[in-house]
Scaffold this active site. Structure first.
Site, PDB file in Angstrom:
ATOM      1  N   CYS A  75       8.443  -8.054 -32.363  1.00 12.90           N
ATOM      2  CA  CYS A  75       7.078  -8.611 -33.400  1.00 12.90           C
ATOM      3  C   CYS A  75       6.378  -8.640 -33.061  1.00 12.90           C
ATOM      4  O   CYS A  75       5.176  -8.424 -31.933  1.00 12.90           O
ATOM      5  CB  CYS A  75       7.515 -10.364 -32.794  1.00 12.90           C
ATOM      6  SG  CYS A  75       6.133 -11.615 -33.287  1.00 12.90           S
ATOM      7  N   CYS A 213       3.694 -11.165 -40.509  1.00 11.11           N
ATOM      8  CA  CYS A 213       5.208 -10.624 -39.859  1.00 11.11           C
ATOM      9  C   CYS A 213       4.558  -9.477 -39.695  1.00 11.11           C
ATOM     10  O   CYS A 213       4.458  -8.848 -40.546  1.00 11.11           O
ATOM     11  CB  CYS A 213       6.738 -10.763 -40.280  1.00 11.11           C
ATOM     12  SG  CYS A 213       7.500  -9.975 -39.806  1.00 11.11           S
TER      13      CYS A 213
END
Length: 270
Positions: A75, A213
């Protein structure tokens, strides 16, 4: 019995995280269930993902839990947030973070200017279905896809270069989790390119549509470079801000903000 767990909440362009140091979890047996409970926006703290971290020999390790309790392999936004937290707590500006076997080199240039070198990406992995299979799947469900490309940046991404409405993105994101196509699911990126900028929306496996993201930005930028849609440096645009993307010697470097929201205590009843 009630356990008190110290936490920090941060976000990267609206993609929000609850971050906990592993030392505060000594009495917790089921980390996956704890992450689900903390992530709940009605009965917990609320977040897209829970992050557990620790330090060993000046290297930080990070474990990422999705809201469904599953693990995420990478991430980018969480990496920037953790790098900023470490900087605020220790003053360190050059920080190495490991997620599994993936090494992420972070540099805090300023409190809100954090760079992450995520390394190189791959366009040829065993999990990637052929382009023909993706298009056959799309035709079966009458999905309107344009150009597509699979990218592995430590986690799996499918990049769709097409402008789609949010309701259609949700449908396609869900449909593309089919085991027949992506055995372990896939992060689905919807990218629109204008003037060397990528306007991006991402359906994250285990989380659904999120406001931003970081790994999706890296994958979409890498795919855009390969297809000749953008050049380096480029900007990836999300609802609440932008990421600056660069390619250096085959490595993808992401630069952007990370925002501190709060410190608090979470009470866990056993």
């Amino acid at each position: 019995m009630i356990n008190k767990i110290n936490f920090v909440k941060m976000h990267g362009l609206g993609n929000d995280f609850v971050i906990v140091h592993k030392r505060d979890l000594a009495t917790v047996c089921n980390l996956s269930q704890l992450a689900k409970n903390m992530a709940d926006r009605h009965t917990g703290i609320g977040c897209d993902q829970c992050i557990i971290y620790e330090e060993y020999n000046n290297v930080y390790t990070m474990i990422i839990y999705n809201i469904d309790g599953s693990n995420a392999k990478l991430c980018g936004n969480a990496t920037r947030c953790l790098a900023k937290l470490i900087y605020l707590d220790t003053g360190k500006k050059d920080i190495t973070i490991m997620v599994g076997k993936k090494k992420l080199l972070c540099n805090v240039e300023a409190a809100n200017k954090i760079s992450v070198n995520v390394g190189n990406v791959s366009f040829n992995e065993t999990w990637m279905p052929s382009r023909d299979r993706i298009w056959a799947f799309a035709e079966r469900y009458m999905l309107d896809l344009k150009e597509t490309m699979c990218v592995d940046i430590g986690n799996p991404h499918l990049i769709i270069f097409s402008k789609l409405e949010p309701q259609d993105q949700k449908i396609i994101g869900q449909k593309l989790q089919a085991k027949e196509l992506f055995v372990d699911g896939v992060n689905v990126n919807f990218a629109e390119v204008k003037d060397n900028k990528i306007y991006l929306s991402v359906w994250e496996r285990g989380a659904g549509l999120t406001l931003a993201c970081g790994s999706g930005a890296c994958g979409s930028f890498a795919a855009g470079l390969k297809l000749g849609f953008v050049h380096s440096p480029s900007t990836v645009v999300f609802k609440y801000g932008n990421l600056i993307m660069q390619e250096e010697d085959g490595n993808i470097i992401m630069q952007g903000e990370a925002t501190f929201v709060m410190r608090g205590e979470y009470y866990c009843e056993k």
